[in-house]
Design an enzyme around this catalytic site. Structure first.
Site, PDB file in Angstrom:
ATOM      1  N   ASP A  13       0.870  -1.193   0.000  1.00 49.05           N
ATOM      2  CA  ASP A  13       0.000   0.000   0.000  1.00 49.05           C
ATOM      3  C   ASP A  13       0.906   1.244   0.000  1.00 49.05           C
ATOM      4  O   ASP A  13       0.835   2.079   0.878  1.00 49.05           O
ATOM      5  CB  ASP A  13      -0.966  -0.013   1.203  1.00 49.05           C
ATOM      6  CG  ASP A  13      -0.281  -0.126   2.555  1.00 49.05           C
ATOM      7  OD1 ASP A  13       0.859  -0.627   2.622  1.00 49.05           O
ATOM      8  OD2 ASP A  13      -0.886   0.303   3.560  1.00 49.05           O
ATOM      9  N   HIS A 244       8.842  -1.268   9.620  1.00 52.54           N
ATOM     10  CA  HIS A 244       7.821  -2.319   9.522  1.00 52.54           C
ATOM     11  C   HIS A 244       8.012  -3.175   8.263  1.00 52.54           C
ATOM     12  O   HIS A 244       8.366  -4.351   8.339  1.00 52.54           O
ATOM     13  CB  HIS A 244       6.425  -1.698   9.479  1.00 52.54           C
ATOM     14  CG  HIS A 244       6.095  -0.823  10.636  1.00 52.54           C
ATOM     15  ND1 HIS A 244       6.046  -1.287  11.919  1.00 52.54           N
ATOM     16  CD2 HIS A 244       5.781   0.500  10.709  1.00 52.54           C
ATOM     17  CE1 HIS A 244       5.699  -0.303  12.732  1.00 52.54           C
ATOM     18  NE2 HIS A 244       5.540   0.788  12.017  1.00 52.54           N
TER      19      HIS A 244
HETATM   20  C1  BDR Z   1       2.008  -0.956   8.657  1.00 55.33           C
HETATM   21  O1  BDR Z   1       0.948  -0.037   8.347  1.00 55.33           O
HETATM   22  C2  BDR Z   1       1.347   0.818   7.303  1.00 55.33           C
HETATM   23  O2  BDR Z   1       1.101   2.138   7.644  1.00 55.33           O
HETATM   24  C3  BDR Z   1       2.822   0.608   7.096  1.00 55.33           C
HETATM   25  O3  BDR Z   1       3.182   0.766   5.744  1.00 55.33           O
HETATM   26  C4  BDR Z   1       3.046  -0.796   7.571  1.00 55.33           C
HETATM   27  O4  BDR Z   1       2.809  -1.725   6.550  1.00 55.33           O
HETATM   28  C5  BDR Z   1       2.503  -0.685  10.055  1.00 55.33           C
HETATM   29  O5  BDR Z   1       1.490  -0.882  10.995  1.00 55.33           O
HETATM   30 CA    CA Z   2       2.615  -0.963   4.241  1.00 53.32          CA
END
Ligand code: BDR
Ligand code: CA
Length: 318
Positions: A13, A244
């Site tokens: 995303d 992340h």
């Molecule tokens: C996840 O949520 C999204 O905002 C980031 O890209 C990551 O995949 C972290 O909680």
């Molecule tokens: Ca993400």
């Protein structure tokens, strides 16, 4: 890319940390990006595709198919994403080049199914956004897990708080119905939760290394991180960022190894109560060590062999 590189489908995303993960995958000779699908989350699926195409143009990798995925989640509408974290455009208002390639005619779910036939038994899936496309692919073709070697996903929180509610992490909490379907399917799933991603922290000094790189892609992602690091002052008390999506990418590539990742019964709360989006891992037998439950297909990563940040900066900066 080498001929022995393992084929990988990336679902994202895009997203600032998604962009960093993509730059890492593009710089990883161990794998070959066979295709990319986008999903709504940080931004809309359509904007995520524009961002992805811009990044691929910068990397001069216009050979990788990019397919737009679902705009809305399985049981509710996309609600505008996380502009306070990733900017209105998903990439911290950093200009990207115009796309060189068209998006694939297939949807992201259809692209995943197509690639699973082209690379039957070998295709590895890395998902770093809501799991809407994977769940859609499973309902279009329930035999999909037979042809997928592994699924590695960033999401959830095992023993730590969530980040969009007291218990829900964003990727799971945005589409809990999809996550429940992905956990329940008969493919090997490795979950990379906030427990480990929040412990891998990119500092401003790492960002400076990207900004000083000869690679236009690295410099552009470094520029995006400026916005992301402002957001993370609220979590860490200083400008830095959690890693992340890059951590899920590195674990999938094999450059970071999970040293504690028990296979355990795993559920997603998709009720309408205060627990909606919570990941529930049955860790009750873990006190004695990393014990696998017979028949469990979901592993949850609780510890890794080395910190990611220096290696990530080295590989992306080149
Ligand atoms: C996840 O949520 C999204 O905002 C980031 O890209 C990551 O995949 C972290 O909680
Ligand atoms: Ca993400």
């Amino acid at each position: 890319m080498t001929s022995s590189a393992r084929p990988l489908y990336f679902d994202c995303d895009t997203g600032i940390d998604d962009s960093l993960a993509l730059a890492y995958l593009l710089a990883s000779p161990e794998i070959a990006l066979a295709g990319i699908g986008t999903v709504s989350g940080n931004t809309s699926a359509a904007q995520a595709a524009r961002n992805t195409l811009g990044l691929l143009a910068l990397a001069e990798r216009t050979d990788i198919p990019v397919a737009v995925g679902r705009h809305d989640f399985l049981a509710h509408a996309y609600d505008g994403g996380a502009p306070h974290v990733h900017g209105d455009d998903g990439v911290g208002h950093v200009a990207l080049p115009a796309p060189v390639q068209e998006v694939d005619a297939a949807s992201a779910a259809e692209l995943l199914i197509r690639l699973s036939h082209e690379h039957a038994g070998a295709l590895e899936v890395v998902a770093v956004g809501p799991l809407t496309n994977l769940a859609t692919a499973l309902s279009l073709d329930p035999t999909l897990p037979e042809r997928v070697a592994s699924v590695t996903l960033m999401g959830g929180a095992a023993l730590v708080p969530g980040n969009i509610s007291p218990v829900a992490e964003a990727n799971i909490g945005n589409d809990p119905e999809a996550a429940a379907a992905v956990f329940a399917a008969s493919w090997p799933v490795t979950v990379v939760p906030l427990d480990v991603t929040m412990e891998n922290v990119f500092e401003d000094a790492h960002r400076e290394r990207l900004l000083a790189s000869d690679s236009a892609l690295a410099r552009t992602v470094g520029a995006m991180l400026d916005f992301y690091m402002d957001f993370y002052v609220s979590a860490y008390g200083r400008r830095c960022s959690a890693l992340h999506d890059p951590l899920a990418a590195a674990i999938a590539v094999g450059t970071v190894t999970a040293t504690r990742a028990p296979a355990v019964p795993a559920l997603v709360d998709h009720s309408d109560g205060p627990g909606r989006g919570q990941t529930i891992f049955d860790l009750r037998s873990q006190r004695a060590g990393a014990l696998d439950h017979e028949g469990a297909n979901v592993r949850v990563v609780l510890a890794t062999d080395r910190p990611l940040p220096d290696h990530l900066a080295d590989r992306v900066a080149g």
